[in-house]
Design a protein around this motif. Structure first.
Motif, PDB file in Angstrom:
ATOM      1  N   GLU A 123      78.110  -4.128  63.239  1.00  0.00           N
ATOM      2  CA  GLU A 123      77.552  -3.825  61.916  1.00  0.00           C
ATOM      3  C   GLU A 123      76.496  -2.725  61.995  1.00  0.00           C
ATOM      4  O   GLU A 123      76.420  -1.863  61.114  1.00  0.00           O
ATOM      5  N   ARG A 124      75.687  -2.748  63.054  1.00  0.00           N
ATOM      6  CA  ARG A 124      74.725  -1.655  63.254  1.00  0.00           C
ATOM      7  C   ARG A 124      75.450  -0.323  63.369  1.00  0.00           C
ATOM      8  O   ARG A 124      75.064   0.676  62.759  1.00  0.00           O
ATOM      9  N   ARG A 125      76.502  -0.303  64.190  1.00  0.00           N
ATOM     10  CA  ARG A 125      77.249   0.943  64.388  1.00  0.00           C
ATOM     11  C   ARG A 125      77.856   1.426  63.083  1.00  0.00           C
ATOM     12  O   ARG A 125      77.855   2.632  62.790  1.00  0.00           O
ATOM     13  N   HIS A 126      78.369   0.518  62.308  1.00  0.00           N
ATOM     14  CA  HIS A 126      78.940   0.885  61.015  1.00  0.00           C
ATOM     15  C   HIS A 126      77.866   1.506  60.117  1.00  0.00           C
ATOM     16  O   HIS A 126      78.101   2.538  59.476  1.00  0.00           O
ATOM     17  N   ARG A 127      76.675   0.909  60.088  1.00  0.00           N
ATOM     18  CA  ARG A 127      75.595   1.433  59.240  1.00  0.00           C
ATOM     19  C   ARG A 127      75.124   2.802  59.740  1.00  0.00           C
ATOM     20  O   ARG A 127      74.827   3.690  58.932  1.00  0.00           O
ATOM     21  N   ILE A 128      75.066   2.968  61.060  1.00  0.00           N
ATOM     22  CA  ILE A 128      74.634   4.265  61.614  1.00  0.00           C
ATOM     23  C   ILE A 128      75.611   5.370  61.225  1.00  0.00           C
ATOM     24  O   ILE A 128      75.206   6.445  60.766  1.00  0.00           O
ATOM     25  N   VAL A 129      76.905   5.123  61.388  1.00  0.00           N
ATOM     26  CA  VAL A 129      77.923   6.123  61.044  1.00  0.00           C
ATOM     27  C   VAL A 129      77.886   6.431  59.550  1.00  0.00           C
ATOM     28  O   VAL A 129      78.011   7.594  59.132  1.00  0.00           O
ATOM     29  N   ALA A 130      77.689   5.386  58.732  1.00  0.00           N
ATOM     30  CA  ALA A 130      77.645   5.580  57.271  1.00  0.00           C
ATOM     31  C   ALA A 130      76.411   6.362  56.845  1.00  0.00           C
ATOM     32  O   ALA A 130      76.452   7.114  55.863  1.00  0.00           O
ATOM     33  N   ARG A 184      97.620   7.174  64.176  1.00  0.00           N
ATOM     34  CA  ARG A 184      96.278   7.625  63.793  1.00  0.00           C
ATOM     35  C   ARG A 184      95.904   7.151  62.391  1.00  0.00           C
ATOM     36  O   ARG A 184      94.819   6.601  62.171  1.00  0.00           O
ATOM     37  N   GLU A 185      96.811   7.332  61.443  1.00  0.00           N
ATOM     38  CA  GLU A 185      96.500   6.944  60.064  1.00  0.00           C
ATOM     39  C   GLU A 185      96.430   5.430  59.913  1.00  0.00           C
ATOM     40  O   GLU A 185      95.676   4.919  59.074  1.00  0.00           O
ATOM     41  N   SER A 186      97.188   4.692  60.721  1.00  0.00           N
ATOM     42  CA  SER A 186      97.103   3.228  60.687  1.00  0.00           C
ATOM     43  C   SER A 186      95.718   2.772  61.120  1.00  0.00           C
ATOM     44  O   SER A 186      95.111   1.905  60.485  1.00  0.00           O
ATOM     45  N   VAL A 187      95.209   3.368  62.207  1.00  0.00           N
ATOM     46  CA  VAL A 187      93.870   2.995  62.692  1.00  0.00           C
ATOM     47  C   VAL A 187      92.807   3.417  61.679  1.00  0.00           C
ATOM     48  O   VAL A 187      91.870   2.671  61.389  1.00  0.00           O
ATOM     49  N   TRP A 188      92.965   4.611  61.106  1.00  0.00           N
ATOM     50  CA  TRP A 188      91.991   5.116  60.138  1.00  0.00           C
ATOM     51  C   TRP A 188      91.949   4.214  58.897  1.00  0.00           C
ATOM     52  O   TRP A 188      90.865   3.834  58.428  1.00  0.00           O
ATOM     53  N   LEU A 189      93.106   3.856  58.379  1.00  0.00           N
ATOM     54  CA  LEU A 189      93.155   2.985  57.204  1.00  0.00           C
ATOM     55  C   LEU A 189      92.633   1.601  57.539  1.00  0.00           C
ATOM     56  O   LEU A 189      91.938   0.970  56.731  1.00  0.00           O
ATOM     57  N   HIS A 190      92.936   1.127  58.736  1.00  0.00           N
ATOM     58  CA  HIS A 190      92.434  -0.169  59.193  1.00  0.00           C
ATOM     59  C   HIS A 190      90.909  -0.181  59.188  1.00  0.00           C
ATOM     60  O   HIS A 190      90.282  -1.143  58.700  1.00  0.00           O
ATOM     61  N   MET A 191      90.286   0.877  59.695  1.00  0.00           N
ATOM     62  CA  MET A 191      88.824   0.958  59.715  1.00  0.00           C
ATOM     63  C   MET A 191      88.272   0.968  58.291  1.00  0.00           C
ATOM     64  O   MET A 191      87.250   0.333  57.996  1.00  0.00           O
ATOM     65  N   SER A 192      88.973   1.663  57.392  1.00  0.00           N
ATOM     66  CA  SER A 192      88.538   1.710  55.998  1.00  0.00           C
ATOM     67  C   SER A 192      88.635   0.335  55.337  1.00  0.00           C
ATOM     68  O   SER A 192      87.743  -0.081  54.595  1.00  0.00           O
ATOM     69  N   ARG A 193      89.711  -0.389  55.633  1.00  0.00           N
ATOM     70  CA  ARG A 193      89.877  -1.737  55.081  1.00  0.00           C
ATOM     71  C   ARG A 193      88.782  -2.669  55.584  1.00  0.00           C
ATOM     72  O   ARG A 193      88.220  -3.456  54.828  1.00  0.00           O
ATOM     73  N   LEU A 194      88.452  -2.571  56.869  1.00  0.00           N
ATOM     74  CA  LEU A 194      87.391  -3.415  57.426  1.00  0.00           C
ATOM     75  C   LEU A 194      86.057  -3.128  56.764  1.00  0.00           C
ATOM     76  O   LEU A 194      85.284  -4.052  56.481  1.00  0.00           O
ATOM     77  N   SER A 195      85.768  -1.852  56.504  1.00  0.00           N
ATOM     78  CA  SER A 195      84.462  -1.493  55.948  1.00  0.00           C
ATOM     79  C   SER A 195      84.290  -2.000  54.524  1.00  0.00           C
ATOM     80  O   SER A 195      83.161  -2.144  54.045  1.00  0.00           O
ATOM     81  N   ARG A 196      85.408  -2.292  53.828  1.00  0.00           N
ATOM     82  CA  ARG A 196      85.317  -2.782  52.453  1.00  0.00           C
ATOM     83  C   ARG A 196      85.154  -4.290  52.374  1.00  0.00           C
ATOM     84  O   ARG A 196      84.857  -4.829  51.306  1.00  0.00           O
ATOM     85  N   GLN A 197      85.371  -4.988  53.477  1.00  0.00           N
ATOM     86  CA  GLN A 197      85.249  -6.435  53.464  1.00  0.00           C
ATOM     87  C   GLN A 197      83.785  -6.831  53.443  1.00  0.00           C
ATOM     88  O   GLN A 197      82.927  -6.164  53.987  1.00  0.00           O
ATOM     89  N   SER A 198      83.507  -7.989  52.828  1.00  0.00           N
ATOM     90  CA  SER A 198      82.126  -8.459  52.738  1.00  0.00           C
ATOM     91  C   SER A 198      81.574  -8.843  54.101  1.00  0.00           C
ATOM     92  O   SER A 198      80.392  -8.709  54.385  1.00  0.00           O
ATOM     93  N   ALA A 199      82.434  -9.353  54.989  1.00  0.00           N
ATOM     94  CA  ALA A 199      82.024  -9.674  56.368  1.00  0.00           C
ATOM     95  C   ALA A 199      83.033  -9.040  57.311  1.00  0.00           C
ATOM     96  O   ALA A 199      83.871  -9.710  57.892  1.00  0.00           O
ATOM     97  N   PRO A 200      82.977  -7.696  57.444  1.00  0.00           N
ATOM     98  CA  PRO A 200      84.069  -6.964  58.078  1.00  0.00           C
ATOM     99  C   PRO A 200      84.299  -7.258  59.548  1.00  0.00           C
ATOM    100  O   PRO A 200      85.364  -6.993  60.062  1.00  0.00           O
ATOM    101  N   ASP A 203      85.504 -12.011  62.146  1.00  0.00           N
ATOM    102  CA  ASP A 203      86.655 -12.764  62.636  1.00  0.00           C
ATOM    103  C   ASP A 203      87.526 -11.865  63.500  1.00  0.00           C
ATOM    104  O   ASP A 203      88.288 -11.048  62.997  1.00  0.00           O
ATOM    105  N   HIS A 204      87.409 -12.034  64.818  1.00  0.00           N
ATOM    106  CA  HIS A 204      88.155 -11.166  65.734  1.00  0.00           C
ATOM    107  C   HIS A 204      89.662 -11.324  65.549  1.00  0.00           C
ATOM    108  O   HIS A 204      90.399 -10.343  65.564  1.00  0.00           O
ATOM    109  N   ALA A 205      90.135 -12.566  65.387  1.00  0.00           N
ATOM    110  CA  ALA A 205      91.579 -12.798  65.231  1.00  0.00           C
ATOM    111  C   ALA A 205      92.107 -12.076  63.998  1.00  0.00           C
ATOM    112  O   ALA A 205      93.187 -11.491  64.017  1.00  0.00           O
ATOM    113  N   ALA A 206      91.330 -12.099  62.913  1.00  0.00           N
ATOM    114  CA  ALA A 206      91.753 -11.421  61.682  1.00  0.00           C
ATOM    115  C   ALA A 206      91.797  -9.909  61.888  1.00  0.00           C
ATOM    116  O   ALA A 206      92.722  -9.234  61.431  1.00  0.00           O
ATOM    117  N   ARG A 207      90.813  -9.363  62.595  1.00  0.00           N
ATOM    118  CA  ARG A 207      90.813  -7.919  62.866  1.00  0.00           C
ATOM    119  C   ARG A 207      92.025  -7.530  63.693  1.00  0.00           C
ATOM    120  O   ARG A 207      92.651  -6.502  63.452  1.00  0.00           O
TER     121      ARG A 207
END
Length: 227
Positions: A123-130, A184-200, A203-207
Motif C-alpha cells: 500500500e505504501r508503494r502504491h501511494r508513492i507511485v500515485a 503486458r496489457e493483462s498485467v497493466w489492467l490487473h494493476m488498475s483493477r487492484l488499485s480500484r479495490q477498497s482493500a487491494p 488477499d493474496h489468493a484473490a490477487r
C-alpha cells in the motif's frame, strides 16, 4: 554437516529480515519526504545497515522503494516458459508471473514476515507511485524492460515449438509481439483493477486468481470484435 543444515534456515531468515528492514525504511522515508529527498545513506541509517550491505541486497534505491516489478518471471521459470509446449502462451506466461510473485511472498512469510507487513509495504508503494510522477515513470520504465524480456522469451518459445504458432503466415517476431502485448496489457489492467479495490492488497489468493482472469477478459473481448 548437520550443523550446516541447521544453520542454513537461520541465515536465510536473517537475510530476508534484512531485506524487509531495507524495504520498510525505504518506503517509509520516501512516502514521508519524497523520492528525490531520500538517499541510500538515509535508508541505511534508518535500517541500521552499511552501504555495502544495502548493495548486497538491492541494485538501487529504485528497487528498495518499488520492489519486484509486477511482470517479473524468475530465471528458473523463464526456462519453463521457453521449454514447455503451450496452446495458450498468454495464459502460460501469466501463470509464471503469478508463480514468481507468489514464491517471493511465500519466502518472505516463511522467513518471518507477517501478511500485515507485506500489505502495508504494497500500500505504501502504491501511494508513492500515485503521488510522485517521477516514481511512476520509473515504474513504467521497469515495466517496459520486463515487457522486452517477455517478448524475447515468447520468441524463443515459438522458435523452439513451431507447432504452438497460430500465425504461420507471419514472421514469429510479429506473433511474439502480439502475445507479449496481450501479456503486458493483462498485467497493466490487473494493476488498475487492484488499485480500484477498497482493500487491494489484502488477499493474496484473490490477487493470484485475478491476473489470469484479466488475461481471459481481454481475450474474450477480442473474440467479440468484428473486422
Amino acid at each position: 554437516c548437520d550443523l550446516m543444515i541447521d544453520e542454513t534456515p537461520l541465515r536465510e531468515r536473517k537475510r530476508q529480515a534484512t531485506r524487509r528492514r531495507i524495504e520498510d525504511a525505504a518506503t517509509e522515508l520516501v512516502e514521508k519526504h519524497g523520492f528525490a529527498d531520500v538517499t541510500v545513506e538515509d535508508i541505511c541509517r534508518a535500517a541500521e545497515i552499511s552501504r555495502r550491505t544495502f548493495f548486497n541486497y538491492m541494485e538501487s534505491k529504485d528497487e528498495a522503494v518499488l520492489g519486484i516489478p509486477p511482470m517479473s518471471i524468475a530465471e528458473d521459470r523463464r526456462q519453463l516458459l521457453v521449454e514447455t509446449p503451450s496452446d495458450n502462451l498468454v495464459k502460460s506466461a501469466l501463470e509464471q508471473v503469478v508463480a514468481t510473485l507468489s514464491d517471493a511472498e511465500s519466502e518472505d512469510i516463511e522467513a518471518g514476515a507477517d501478511q500485515e507487513f507485506l500489505n502495508i509495504l504494497r500500500e505504501r508503494r502504491h501511494r508513492i507511485v500515485a503521488a510522485e510522477p517521477s516514481v511512476a515513470m520509473m515504474s513504467v520504465n521497469r515495466f517496459r524492460e520486463q515487457a522486452k524480456l517477455i517478448h524475447q522469451l515468447i520468441l524463443d518459445h515459438l522458435e523452439r515449438h513451431p507447432a504452438d504458432r497460430r500465425l504461420g503466415d507471419h514472421p514469429p517476431e510479429i506473433e511474439a509481439s502480439i502475445i507479449a502485448a496481450l501479456i503486458r496489457e493483462s498485467v497493466w489492467l490487473h494493476m488498475s483493477r487492484l488499485s480500484r479495490q477498497s482493500a487491494p492488497h489484502s488477499d493474496h489468493a484473490a490477487r493470484a486468481r485475478m491476473l489470469p482472469e484479466t488475461g481471459q477478459l481481454i481475450s474474450d473481448f477480442a473474440k467479440e470484435l468484428s473486422w
